[in-house]
Design a protein around this motif. Structure first.
Motif, PDB file in Angstrom:
ATOM      1  N   CYS A 171       0.850  -1.202   0.000  1.00 17.22           N
ATOM      2  CA  CYS A 171       0.000   0.000   0.000  1.00 17.22           C
ATOM      3  C   CYS A 171       0.882   1.249   0.000  1.00 17.22           C
ATOM      4  O   CYS A 171       1.840   1.336   0.759  1.00 17.22           O
ATOM      5  CB  CYS A 171      -0.891  -0.021   1.236  1.00 17.22           C
ATOM      6  SG  CYS A 171      -1.779   1.502   1.539  1.00 17.22           S
ATOM      7  N   ILE A 172       0.546   2.210  -0.845  1.00 17.39           N
ATOM      8  CA  ILE A 172       1.365   3.423  -0.903  1.00 17.39           C
ATOM      9  C   ILE A 172       0.597   4.665  -0.422  1.00 17.39           C
ATOM     10  O   ILE A 172       0.869   5.782  -0.846  1.00 17.39           O
ATOM     11  CB  ILE A 172       1.947   3.654  -2.321  1.00 17.39           C
ATOM     12  CG1 ILE A 172       0.825   3.745  -3.371  1.00 17.39           C
ATOM     13  CG2 ILE A 172       2.924   2.540  -2.699  1.00 17.39           C
ATOM     14  CD1 ILE A 172       1.300   4.304  -4.710  1.00 17.39           C
ATOM     15  N   CYS A 173      -0.362   4.460   0.485  1.00 18.36           N
ATOM     16  CA  CYS A 173      -1.134   5.591   1.037  1.00 18.36           C
ATOM     17  C   CYS A 173      -0.223   6.727   1.508  1.00 18.36           C
ATOM     18  O   CYS A 173      -0.529   7.905   1.304  1.00 18.36           O
ATOM     19  CB  CYS A 173      -1.989   5.141   2.217  1.00 18.36           C
ATOM     20  SG  CYS A 173      -3.538   4.382   1.746  1.00 18.36           S
ATOM     21  N   ILE A 217       0.751   8.805  -1.255  1.00 16.42           N
ATOM     22  CA  ILE A 217      -0.397   9.528  -1.807  1.00 16.42           C
ATOM     23  C   ILE A 217      -0.719  10.743  -0.939  1.00 16.42           C
ATOM     24  O   ILE A 217      -0.984  11.831  -1.438  1.00 16.42           O
ATOM     25  CB  ILE A 217      -1.598   8.574  -1.949  1.00 16.42           C
ATOM     26  CG1 ILE A 217      -1.291   7.569  -3.066  1.00 16.42           C
ATOM     27  CG2 ILE A 217      -2.890   9.334  -2.233  1.00 16.42           C
ATOM     28  CD1 ILE A 217      -2.255   6.428  -3.185  1.00 16.42           C
ATOM     29  N   CYS A 241      -0.549   2.862  -7.733  1.00 16.44           N
ATOM     30  CA  CYS A 241      -0.450   1.732  -6.800  1.00 16.44           C
ATOM     31  C   CYS A 241      -0.828   0.439  -7.516  1.00 16.44           C
ATOM     32  O   CYS A 241      -1.906   0.342  -8.102  1.00 16.44           O
ATOM     33  CB  CYS A 241      -1.378   1.958  -5.613  1.00 16.44           C
ATOM     34  SG  CYS A 241      -1.459   0.524  -4.530  1.00 16.44           S
ATOM     35  N   LEU A 293      -1.874  -2.217  -6.424  1.00 17.86           N
ATOM     36  CA  LEU A 293      -3.031  -2.913  -5.868  1.00 17.86           C
ATOM     37  C   LEU A 293      -4.357  -2.225  -6.223  1.00 17.86           C
ATOM     38  O   LEU A 293      -5.426  -2.798  -6.070  1.00 17.86           O
ATOM     39  CB  LEU A 293      -2.920  -2.987  -4.334  1.00 17.86           C
ATOM     40  CG  LEU A 293      -1.647  -3.613  -3.775  1.00 17.86           C
ATOM     41  CD1 LEU A 293      -1.737  -3.694  -2.256  1.00 17.86           C
ATOM     42  CD2 LEU A 293      -1.422  -4.990  -4.363  1.00 17.86           C
ATOM     43  N   PHE A 294      -4.268  -0.983  -6.695  1.00 16.70           N
ATOM     44  CA  PHE A 294      -5.465  -0.184  -6.929  1.00 16.70           C
ATOM     45  C   PHE A 294      -6.428  -0.874  -7.901  1.00 16.70           C
ATOM     46  O   PHE A 294      -6.042  -1.269  -8.998  1.00 16.70           O
ATOM     47  CB  PHE A 294      -5.085   1.196  -7.480  1.00 16.70           C
ATOM     48  CG  PHE A 294      -6.267   2.081  -7.785  1.00 16.70           C
ATOM     49  CD1 PHE A 294      -6.961   2.699  -6.759  1.00 16.70           C
ATOM     50  CD2 PHE A 294      -6.693   2.274  -9.099  1.00 16.70           C
ATOM     51  CE1 PHE A 294      -8.058   3.510  -7.031  1.00 16.70           C
ATOM     52  CE2 PHE A 294      -7.792   3.089  -9.376  1.00 16.70           C
ATOM     53  CZ  PHE A 294      -8.473   3.702  -8.340  1.00 16.70           C
ATOM     54  N   CYS A 338      -7.199  -4.122  -4.098  1.00 20.81           N
ATOM     55  CA  CYS A 338      -7.731  -3.084  -3.214  1.00 20.81           C
ATOM     56  C   CYS A 338      -8.922  -2.355  -3.848  1.00 20.81           C
ATOM     57  O   CYS A 338      -8.792  -1.758  -4.914  1.00 20.81           O
ATOM     58  CB  CYS A 338      -6.621  -2.082  -2.893  1.00 20.81           C
ATOM     59  SG  CYS A 338      -7.127  -0.839  -1.710  1.00 20.81           S
ATOM     60  N   VAL A 351      -7.299  -2.293   1.249  1.00 22.91           N
ATOM     61  CA  VAL A 351      -6.009  -2.686   1.813  1.00 22.91           C
ATOM     62  C   VAL A 351      -5.466  -1.569   2.705  1.00 22.91           C
ATOM     63  O   VAL A 351      -4.858  -1.824   3.740  1.00 22.91           O
ATOM     64  CB  VAL A 351      -5.007  -3.026   0.679  1.00 22.91           C
ATOM     65  CG1 VAL A 351      -3.618  -3.307   1.244  1.00 22.91           C
ATOM     66  CG2 VAL A 351      -5.512  -4.224  -0.122  1.00 22.91           C
ATOM     67  N   GLY A 352      -5.708  -0.336   2.308  1.00 17.98           N
ATOM     68  CA  GLY A 352      -5.179   0.791   3.087  1.00 17.98           C
ATOM     69  C   GLY A 352      -6.278   1.792   3.421  1.00 17.98           C
ATOM     70  O   GLY A 352      -7.373   1.739   2.862  1.00 17.98           O
ATOM     71  N   CYS A 374      -6.685   4.920   2.700  1.00 19.45           N
ATOM     72  CA  CYS A 374      -7.135   5.844   1.651  1.00 19.45           C
ATOM     73  C   CYS A 374      -8.244   5.236   0.803  1.00 19.45           C
ATOM     74  O   CYS A 374      -8.916   5.934   0.053  1.00 19.45           O
ATOM     75  CB  CYS A 374      -5.986   6.251   0.738  1.00 19.45           C
ATOM     76  SG  CYS A 374      -4.621   7.015   1.605  1.00 19.45           S
ATOM     77  N   MET A 375      -8.413   3.906   0.890  1.00 23.07           N
ATOM     78  CA  MET A 375      -9.516   3.266   0.176  1.00 23.07           C
ATOM     79  C   MET A 375     -10.721   3.087   1.092  1.00 23.07           C
ATOM     80  O   MET A 375     -11.850   3.006   0.632  1.00 23.07           O
ATOM     81  CB  MET A 375      -9.061   1.901  -0.360  1.00 23.07           C
ATOM     82  CG  MET A 375     -10.046   1.223  -1.282  1.00 23.07           C
ATOM     83  SD  MET A 375     -10.417   2.164  -2.785  1.00 23.07           S
ATOM     84  CE  MET A 375      -9.212   1.497  -3.932  1.00 23.07           C
ATOM     85  N   CYS A 431      -7.907   7.318  -2.664  1.00 18.22           N
ATOM     86  CA  CYS A 431      -8.077   6.089  -3.440  1.00 18.22           C
ATOM     87  C   CYS A 431      -9.557   5.785  -3.631  1.00 18.22           C
ATOM     88  O   CYS A 431      -9.978   5.387  -4.716  1.00 18.22           O
ATOM     89  CB  CYS A 431      -7.381   4.914  -2.750  1.00 18.22           C
ATOM     90  SG  CYS A 431      -5.597   5.145  -2.680  1.00 18.22           S
TER      91      CYS A 431
HETATM   92  S1  SF4 Z   1      -5.412   2.184  -0.242  1.00 20.73           S
HETATM   93 FE1  SF4 Z   1      -5.262   0.547  -1.737  1.00 20.73          FE
HETATM   94  S2  SF4 Z   1      -5.075   1.574  -3.733  1.00 20.73           S
HETATM   95 FE2  SF4 Z   1      -4.647   3.072  -2.125  1.00 20.73          FE
HETATM   96  S3  SF4 Z   1      -2.447   3.032  -1.908  1.00 20.73           S
HETATM   97 FE3  SF4 Z   1      -3.245   1.628  -0.360  1.00 20.73          FE
HETATM   98  S4  SF4 Z   1      -3.291  -0.355  -1.395  1.00 20.73           S
HETATM   99 FE4  SF4 Z   1      -3.007   1.147  -2.987  1.00 20.73          FE
END
Ligand code: SF4
Lengths: 365, 81
Positions: free
Chosen positions: A314-316, A319, A329, A331-332, A336, A342-343, A345-346, A353
């Motif tokens: 996850c790269i929240c 971001i 990301c 996983l986006f 996710c 996953v993080g 921000c989603m 996200c």
């Molecule tokens: S919340 Fe999900 S999409 Fe956003 S950075 Fe984390 S893993 Fe990636």
């Protein structure tokens, strides 16, 4: 309801603003909207599609759930394991993954986790459940902190023994300063949050504006408010005259809300605190003062912490610092999504996200 | 978390600083009535004023004219949606 205005007046106003923005635009610009509610509104109303492609809008650290540190999340989940404790929280938080599990998972396994709309609802629950310990998870910025301060003062007046707050409240200006302190941070203007500013006032951005020469414009949440805000930013940039401008005078004044600030000061003091993605920022967190320590969950409970780990992949954090977009990301929209976040921000409805997922996948640029 | 919709003040109750009978208002927006606390509002509202509400607390009082601007914008959005 007040009588309705002619709908076309609004459309004409929007067209005029868009035209003026295009006319004034001196160069490609990167503008940061600090507040998660702005992010949502920008997506929901397709503001990007109205603007020239040379204006890039990026989201800032204004989603309270998203910037909550993984270690703090783990403490909250740890607290929920205590059999005597009933956790009360705003809804967004419960699905955020900690190092292990989440509050939602803890609840499924028998922990008592209640979603409340207001901190006073948590206090009401404590009055109803005298045999339980009710802990409110305090997450939010200067708009939320005074509501929690008032609730703690009420708990004191009522002499409640079973109510406490786990305070992860944060203040915004030091985080913005921390962003600009990074030399590779290149943002041309800040669209400052509406309701945080209604508490702290336009004056709170003046040091930032002065120190970094960054235009700061406070804006409301309707499409026309946001466009007006962007117009004022572009205007300042085209004149090379950065200043703090309040484009939301119906809800914000220069000095903010003295009542709310006084209550905040009465109950909280500033301390260094951890932000996801930004690390420790000096004087950016609000902790409960000593005289109210019996309402301080951190003082009342020995909270175990597992060695904390951000969700893998996850790269929240990136971001939140505007160094990456959700689409960067891997996983986006794959592993996710809002149903399997996953993080943070989603998870949060204000998270970048989640906004990209719901509204922005084909208009992100 | 921030709701931008101003709510109309219908009735004032309680007293500032008295937590046994908290200072609060009955407010209405879009046909929904609810009670909000007035402990932290910038200016005590009168009946007929509007307030911006966050987490069950009014944070800012608007005159009817100021609120009208927000509500018009919201109406337009609803129609354009
Ligand atoms: S919340 Fe999900 S999409 Fe956003 S950075 Fe984390 S893993 Fe990636």
């Amino acid at each position: 309801m007040p009588e309705m205005k002619d709908q076309s007046t609004e459309k004409i106003e929007i067209q005029r603003l868009v035209k003026d923005i295009k006319k004034l635009l001196p160069k490609p610009l990167k503008i940061m909207e600090v507040c998660g509610t702005h992010t949502m509104s920008i997506f929901r109303h397709g503001i990007r599609s109205l603007l020239p492609s040379e204006i890039q809008l990026v989201s800032g650290p204004g989603c309270p759930v998203c910037v909550t540190d993984q270690g703090d999340l783990d403490k909250m989940i740890g607290l929920a394991q205590n059999k005597d404790v009933v956790i009360t929280t705003f809804g967004d938080l419960i699905r955020v993954p900690g190092s292990e599990g989440s509050l939602a998972l803890a609840r499924a396994e028998g922990a008592q986790v209640e979603i409340v709309y207001s901190p006073v609802d948590a206090l009401g629950l404590a009055q109803k459940l005298p045999d339980k310990q009710v802990v409110f998870l305090g997450v939010g910025f200067e708009t939320t902190a005074p509501t929690v301060a008032a609730t703690i003062l009420q708990a004191q007046a009522l002499n409640l023994h079973n109510f406490s707050v786990f305070s992860c409240h944060k203040v915004m200006p030091p985080a913005l300063e921390a962003l600009f302190d990074h030399e590779d941070f290149a943002i041309d203007g800040l669209l400052c949050p509406g309701h945080v500013s209604s508490i702290i006032g336009a004056v709170a951005y003046e040091p930032l504006c002065k120190k970094f020469g960054i235009p700061c414009v406070i804006a409301g949440f309707e499409p026309i408010d946001i466009l007006q805000g962007i117009f004022h930013l572009v205007l300042q940039i085209s004149q090379s005259a950065p200043r703090v401008f309040n484009a939301y005078p119906r809800a914000v004044n220069r000095l903010g809300n003295p009542n709310a600030l006084a209550l905040m000061d009465k109950v909280f003091f500033k301390k260094n605190t951890e932000w996801r993605g930004l690390g420790t920022i000096k004087d950016s967190g609000l902790a409960i003062k000593k005289e109210f320590s019996r309402f301080d969950a951190e003082k009342r409970y020995d909270i175990e912490t597992v060695c904390h780990q951000e969700p893998k992949g996850c790269i929240c954090g990136e971001i939140i610092r505007a160094r990456a977009l959700p689409t960067d990301c891997p996983l986006f929209a794959k592993r996710c999504s809002p149903t399997t976040p996953v993080g943070p921000c989603m998870v949060s409805s204000e998270g970048t996200c989640s906004a990209y997922y719901r509204y922005g996948r084909d208009e992100s640029k | 978390m921030c709701l931008a919709v101003p709510m109309e003040v219908l009735e004032i109750k309680g007293k500032l600083g008295n937590f046994l009978d908290p200072y609060r208002a009955v407010v209405e927006a879009g046909g929904t009535k609810t009670e909000v606390r007035l402990d932290i509002v910038d200016r005590p509202p009168n009946k007929g004023d509007y307030v911006i509400v966050h987490a069950g607390f009014a944070i800012h009082t608007l005159t009817k004219e100021e609120a009208q601007k927000s509500l018009e914008l919201l109406d337009d959005m609803a129609q354009n949606a």
